[in-house]
Design a protein around this motif. Structure first.
Motif, mmCIF file in Angstrom:
data_model
loop_
_atom_site.group_PDB
_atom_site.id
_atom_site.type_symbol
_atom_site.label_atom_id
_atom_site.label_comp_id
_atom_site.label_asym_id
_atom_site.label_seq_id
_atom_site.Cartn_x
_atom_site.Cartn_y
_atom_site.Cartn_z
ATOM 1 N N GLY A 44 0.826 -1.199 0.000
ATOM 2 C CA GLY A 44 0.000 0.000 0.000
ATOM 3 C C GLY A 44 0.859 1.248 0.000
ATOM 4 N N PHE A 45 0.239 2.400 0.114
ATOM 5 C CA PHE A 45 0.953 3.669 0.118
ATOM 6 C C PHE A 45 1.077 4.257 1.520
ATOM 7 C CE2 PHE A 45 -0.844 3.511 -4.217
ATOM 8 C CZ PHE A 45 0.332 3.596 -4.939
ATOM 9 N N VAL A 46 0.175 3.858 2.407
ATOM 10 C CA VAL A 46 0.233 4.352 3.789
ATOM 11 C C VAL A 46 0.092 3.180 4.739
ATOM 12 C CG1 VAL A 46 -0.704 6.634 3.222
ATOM 13 C CG2 VAL A 46 -2.263 4.784 3.880
ATOM 14 N N GLU A 47 0.610 3.371 5.964
ATOM 15 C CA GLU A 47 0.421 2.375 7.005
ATOM 16 C C GLU A 47 -0.391 3.004 8.138
ATOM 17 O OE1 GLU A 47 4.204 1.126 8.394
ATOM 18 O OE2 GLU A 47 4.920 3.137 8.848
ATOM 19 N N VAL A 48 -1.186 2.175 8.784
ATOM 20 C CA VAL A 48 -2.076 2.639 9.839
ATOM 21 C C VAL A 48 -1.628 2.002 11.148
ATOM 22 C CG1 VAL A 48 -4.470 2.787 10.594
ATOM 23 C CG2 VAL A 48 -3.949 2.745 8.159
ATOM 24 N N ARG A 49 -1.520 2.832 12.183
ATOM 25 C CA ARG A 49 -1.152 2.296 13.493
ATOM 26 C C ARG A 49 -1.769 3.168 14.581
ATOM 27 N NH1 ARG A 49 2.775 5.170 16.081
ATOM 28 N NH2 ARG A 49 3.903 6.723 14.839
ATOM 29 N N ARG A 105 -4.560 8.027 19.415
ATOM 30 C CA ARG A 105 -5.454 7.917 18.256
ATOM 31 C C ARG A 105 -4.747 7.151 17.142
ATOM 32 N NH1 ARG A 105 -4.373 11.465 14.057
ATOM 33 N NH2 ARG A 105 -2.912 13.171 14.493
ATOM 34 N N VAL A 106 -5.540 6.766 16.129
ATOM 35 C CA VAL A 106 -5.000 6.088 14.954
ATOM 36 C C VAL A 106 -4.347 7.125 14.052
ATOM 37 C CG1 VAL A 106 -5.588 4.789 12.877
ATOM 38 C CG2 VAL A 106 -6.678 4.219 15.056
ATOM 39 N N VAL A 107 -3.156 6.812 13.546
ATOM 40 C CA VAL A 107 -2.456 7.738 12.643
ATOM 41 C C VAL A 107 -2.120 7.028 11.338
ATOM 42 C CG1 VAL A 107 -1.494 9.139 14.504
ATOM 43 C CG2 VAL A 107 -0.215 7.154 13.656
ATOM 44 N N TYR A 108 -2.054 7.813 10.278
ATOM 45 C CA TYR A 108 -1.676 7.324 8.954
ATOM 46 C C TYR A 108 -0.307 7.886 8.607
ATOM 47 C CZ TYR A 108 -6.625 6.113 8.358
ATOM 48 O OH TYR A 108 -7.878 5.579 8.507
ATOM 49 N N GLU A 109 0.597 7.014 8.150
ATOM 50 C CA GLU A 109 1.940 7.453 7.789
ATOM 51 C C GLU A 109 2.328 6.830 6.458
ATOM 52 O OE1 GLU A 109 4.227 6.069 11.077
ATOM 53 O OE2 GLU A 109 3.831 7.868 12.299
#
Length: 205
Positions: free
Chosen positions: A157-162, A169-173
């Motif tokens: 994918g292009f981003v990872e979620v953690r 909170r949930v962040v996208y990187e």
């Protein structure tokens, strides 16, 4: 002989549909006991309306809409529709092709149940449907980047979620693997490659 007998009604059905729809039907094909029509993109609403309403067809049961990606083609996407005629006890497959920018007319005005299937095809492949009442993503998250069933979509994918403990909170990187270093050959292991898969040597014994 049984195969020829089975193909008889399908061949007659294919001729009937092609004769009635004329230039809207580009090709007919018979495989695995089913009839496949390749149709002009702009004629899809006319075609499915005929298949539903014609007394010799009565394909009143809409099954699904899905996509397929062939990146080497000028029109890389196929949109595939499946219908069932309880009257004939037959299934039919309808295909058309499009590119990343040319929308396909929505069939939701003919089969209301196509709504979420067209949304799924848009979400996963990026195929646009003109005239759809609510064309938005349905399986991926809000703000998702790209269309994950395209052949050139990276496995990571292009981003990872953690979940970030410090921010609670949930962040996208962004994924830190450059796209330039990824290669795609689009081949399956069964199409023949220059390497031997584990276990293949057993077939030669």
């Amino acid at each position: 002989m049984a195969e020829a007998t089975e193909l008889g009604p399908l061949a007659a059905l294919g001729e009937h549909i092609a004769g009635a729809l004329g230039a809207a039907v580009l090709a007919t094909e018979f495989a695995y006991g089913e009839l496949t029509l390749t149709v002009a993109r702009e004629s899809i609403v006319q075609v499915v309306t005929f298949l539903r309403d014609d007394p010799a067809c009565r394909f009143i049961s809409f099954i699904d809409v899905c996509g397929a990606d062939y990146p080497a083609r000028e029109e890389r996407f196929e949109v595939i529709y499946h219908f069932l005629s309880p009257h004939l006890n037959q299934r039919i497959r309808v295909k058309l092709s499009t590119d990343e920018f040319t929308p396909v007319p929505s069939i939701t005005g003919v089969f209301r149940g196509a709504d979420w299937f067209e949304r799924e095809t848009y979400d996963l492949f990026g195929v646009m449907f003109s005239g759809h009442p609510d064309l938005r993503r349905i399986l991926t998250d809000y703000g998702f980047d790209g269309h994950p069933l395209r052949k050139d979509f990276p496995m990571t994918g292009f981003v990872e979620v953690r979940y970030d403990e410090s921010r609670k909170r949930v962040v996208y990187e962004p994924v830190r693997l450059l796209q330039e270093f990824r290669t795609f050959d689009y081949l399956s292991p069964w199409e023949g490659t220059d390497y031997v898969l584990p276990g293949d040597e057993k077939a030669k014994q």
